[in-house]
Write a protein that holds these residues in place. Structure first.
Motif, short mmCIF file in Angstrom:
data_model
loop_
_atom_site.label_atom_id
_atom_site.label_comp_id
_atom_site.label_asym_id
_atom_site.label_seq_id
_atom_site.Cartn_x
_atom_site.Cartn_y
_atom_site.Cartn_z
N ALA A 147 0.83 -1.21 0.00
CA ALA A 147 0.00 0.00 0.00
C ALA A 147 0.87 1.26 0.00
N ALA A 148 1.95 1.23 0.76
CA ALA A 148 2.85 2.38 0.79
C ALA A 148 3.51 2.60 -0.56
N LEU A 149 3.92 1.53 -1.22
CA LEU A 149 4.53 1.66 -2.55
C LEU A 149 3.53 2.17 -3.57
N VAL A 150 2.30 1.69 -3.53
CA VAL A 150 1.27 2.18 -4.45
C VAL A 150 1.00 3.66 -4.20
N ALA A 151 0.90 4.06 -2.95
CA ALA A 151 0.67 5.47 -2.62
C ALA A 151 1.82 6.35 -3.10
#
Length: 131
Positions: free
Chosen positions: A19-23
């Protein structure tokens, strides 16, 4: 029982990292994809900040476009600038702008020039004939 907790903990960690990478990817994508008018404003401000002053002649004004010519190093340039975003910085009587003006241009690319921007104006409006 501890193996089940270890397995679910690693799944949660992977989901959080994903999720952090996508954000971060979305943030970078939207930051790079600026609107054309924002790119133009940044160009004008950059020319204002790093540009050299010169003399120009405004040859025509049509709607929200100023047409002008100038010479740098013996080369004559003919250019135009869209002033739609800068109407507050431009006099209402556009026909009075025709004539001499100041401009700023980038030394490495003299074709990159401006007559007016958010922080500077090279316009020399003629005074009205009313006395």
């Amino acid at each position: 029982m501890p193996q089940i907790l270890e397995g679910s903990t690693s799944v949660v960690v992977l989901v959080v990292v994903a999720a952090a990478l996508v954000a971060a990817g979305l943030f970078i994508l939207f930051r790079i994809r600026r609107k054309p008018k924002d790119k133009e404003m940044r160009r004008r401000l950059s020319v204002n900040l790093h540009g050299r002053l010169g003399d120009a002649t405004i040859t025509e004004v049509q709607d929200d476009t100023i047409f002008y010519s100038y010479s740098v190093g013996g080369v004559t340039y003919t250019a135009s600038q869209d002033i739609a975003q800068l109407r507050a910085r431009v006099p209402n009587e556009l026909e009075k702008l025709i004539g001499p003006a100041s401009l700023k241009y980038t030394p490495r690319n003299p074709a990159n020039s401006i007559i007016v921007c958010e922080e500077w104006s090279g316009l020399r409006a003629k005074p009205s004939a009313e006395a």
